[in-house]
Design an enzyme around this catalytic site. Sequence first.
Site, mmCIF file in Angstrom:
data_model
loop_
_atom_site.group_PDB
_atom_site.id
_atom_site.type_symbol
_atom_site.label_atom_id
_atom_site.label_comp_id
_atom_site.label_asym_id
_atom_site.label_seq_id
_atom_site.Cartn_x
_atom_site.Cartn_y
_atom_site.Cartn_z
ATOM 1 N N GLY A 112 1.826 -10.768 39.787
ATOM 2 C CA GLY A 112 0.802 -11.811 39.667
ATOM 3 C C GLY A 112 0.187 -11.811 38.279
ATOM 4 O O GLY A 112 -0.596 -12.684 37.939
ATOM 5 N N CYS B 124 0.831 -1.202 0.000
ATOM 6 C CA CYS B 124 0.000 0.000 0.000
ATOM 7 C C CYS B 124 0.875 1.266 0.000
ATOM 8 O O CYS B 124 1.500 1.577 -1.008
ATOM 9 C CB CYS B 124 -0.971 -0.053 1.178
ATOM 10 S SG CYS B 124 -2.300 1.146 1.017
ATOM 11 N N HIS C 258 -3.669 -5.517 0.892
ATOM 12 C CA HIS C 258 -3.073 -5.864 2.188
ATOM 13 C C HIS C 258 -3.071 -7.381 2.403
ATOM 14 O O HIS C 258 -4.094 -7.937 2.786
ATOM 15 C CB HIS C 258 -3.852 -5.179 3.315
ATOM 16 C CG HIS C 258 -3.631 -3.703 3.345
ATOM 17 N ND1 HIS C 258 -2.605 -3.115 4.048
ATOM 18 C CD2 HIS C 258 -4.274 -2.697 2.713
ATOM 19 C CE1 HIS C 258 -2.634 -1.802 3.865
ATOM 20 N NE2 HIS C 258 -3.642 -1.523 3.057
ATOM 21 N N THR D 110 5.057 -12.628 35.550
ATOM 22 C CA THR D 110 5.260 -14.018 35.990
ATOM 23 C C THR D 110 6.082 -14.796 34.962
ATOM 24 O O THR D 110 7.001 -15.542 35.323
ATOM 25 C CB THR D 110 3.911 -14.733 36.228
ATOM 26 O OG1 THR D 110 3.108 -13.914 37.053
ATOM 27 C CG2 THR D 110 4.099 -16.091 36.865
ATOM 28 N N GLU E 121 -1.736 -8.890 4.793
ATOM 29 C CA GLU E 121 -1.660 -9.191 6.223
ATOM 30 C C GLU E 121 -3.019 -9.290 6.892
ATOM 31 O O GLU E 121 -3.117 -9.803 8.009
ATOM 32 C CB GLU E 121 -0.781 -8.148 6.933
ATOM 33 C CG GLU E 121 -1.351 -6.729 7.025
ATOM 34 C CD GLU E 121 -1.120 -5.856 5.778
ATOM 35 O OE1 GLU E 121 -0.971 -6.434 4.682
ATOM 36 O OE2 GLU E 121 -1.133 -4.628 5.896
#
Length: 549
Positions: A249, A77, A193, A254, A195
């Site tokens: 948490g 594009c 496009h 984590t 994608e």
Amino acid sequence: TVLILDFGSQYSHLITRRIRELGVYCELLPCTQKMADLHFQPKGIILSGSPYSVYDKDAPRVDPSVFDAGVPILGICYGLQEMTTFMGGQVDACEHREYGHAVLSVRKHPNHPFVDTLFAGLEGDNVQVWMSHGDQVSAAAPGFTVIAETRTAPFAAVAHEEKPFFGKLSQVGCEWSEILTRFIYLMIGIQFHPEVTHTVDGPQLLRNFVIGICQCDASWTMESFVDKEIERIRSVVGPIDHVIGAVSGGVDSTVAARLMHEAIGTRFHAVLVDNGVMRLNECANVKKMLGDKMGINIKVADAADLFLGRLKGVTDPEQKRKIIGNTFINVFEEEGGLIEQELERSQSDGKIKYLLQGTLYPDVIESISFKGPSATIKTHHNVGGLLDDMKLKLIEPLRELFKDEVRALGKILGLDDELVWRHPFPGPGIAIRVLGEVTKEQVEIARLADNIYIEEIKTNGYYRNISQAYAALLPIKAVGVMGDKRTYEQVIALRAVETKDFMTADIFASAEWFVCLKRISARIINEVKGVNRVVYDISSKPPATIEWE
Ligand code: XMP
């Protein structure tokens, strides 16, 4: 590695995703990236789309040496339009903006084997593609030929006629045979496009480009990422030094902590700061999970009173965020000092030299976008200030990953599903969900209501369908009636949103969900003292935001 240069399109992240899904590693960098400063040698370059027009005065421009890099280039594009303008062609506004499905006819090019490679599996006159543009090429640049068209876009795909040619010897530090296969210089531009999922064969076209034409290896997997990252951490940190990192948490901190623990064991020190505005039983649960279950060296800094003391009388949301951010830094530094003293006492040779952060790829891209930092809507809580004060170096094992890749990594590292799919929770916690002044009592009301809400969401099977849900406590009172008595109590606002990227969000809604909300409302009013009314927030983002403050 494939280099993707980002001109600011909403789809740029998708290009990155699609290519990684092919097992090919790629990096998205701002379009202003200088080729001379690249820290890797790309095997191919993709130029993304953009909200700009190439003829805009402030239109983003690519470093001209991109076109001299000696590797295949695919312009998508705006990328096609930038390539065309740079090479001397013409781009103009379309009479009608084109947004939606289009049918592509691919031309045969017997003299141009790379065109066949690019369109392998997409031959014919009925290739479904997705268009989204207001400008298009009106005259191809000299040397370019049309390789596909649609009814409205005569230059839907172009390629350089003479290239491929072989890269210059000076650019190449390898054997001739390798030059022949690896350093082929090809320029292709496409208006559609590949994608977006509406371009049905988009993944095939991208595969054809990165594997067929650029000859990249499809060897990037999450398992290979784990091994490489553990090796990288070990070589960066070395055999004696220590790393400190805050955990909350949440899934990012984590996973980062788990990875660090795998790499350097007890030389990693996790610190959980109890700021008094976390969810019900959160500190105990995190300590159990990271400390007892995973064997991570974790310390809980009990600073609830300090935080709540500093928040006393404060009602302004930005002020709350700043106080929490700064207090967090103070507490974390103090904890770091204590750990350092312990190391000295135990006569350890190593020192704390690194700060672990669970920064993800979208955060990295956001902060390096060519558009510059966007206007502050909310000051997000982070631990950046620690680096200056503690003289630590930053280590960010997740900085190349997207959120769902972190989740996949979490699964590989053996984290429970419950944790891997946990909704995000803001750093300033319940403080920005108690509107108005934050007191221990107000936090407790919001916390109990939130706990009931999330419990019901889980039991009724909605947790994975909702991207984020929470209860906020409003600073107003309403009249109600309970057991024949007038009540005058506070209001809980329930929020549940669906979103992919948290930049925009829709409310979670369905007839069954509203029935469930009725039950949740009844439970909250019955079980949480001080609440006699529950409302559901039906605002989308924008114009609202996900959090209330
Ligand atoms: P907003 O309210 O800006 O939230 O639409 C978007 C996402 O960001 C989270 N959020 C934060 N996360 N520190 C964080 O770590 C913060 O200060 C913060 N403020 C908002 C919010 O929960 C949502 O997921």
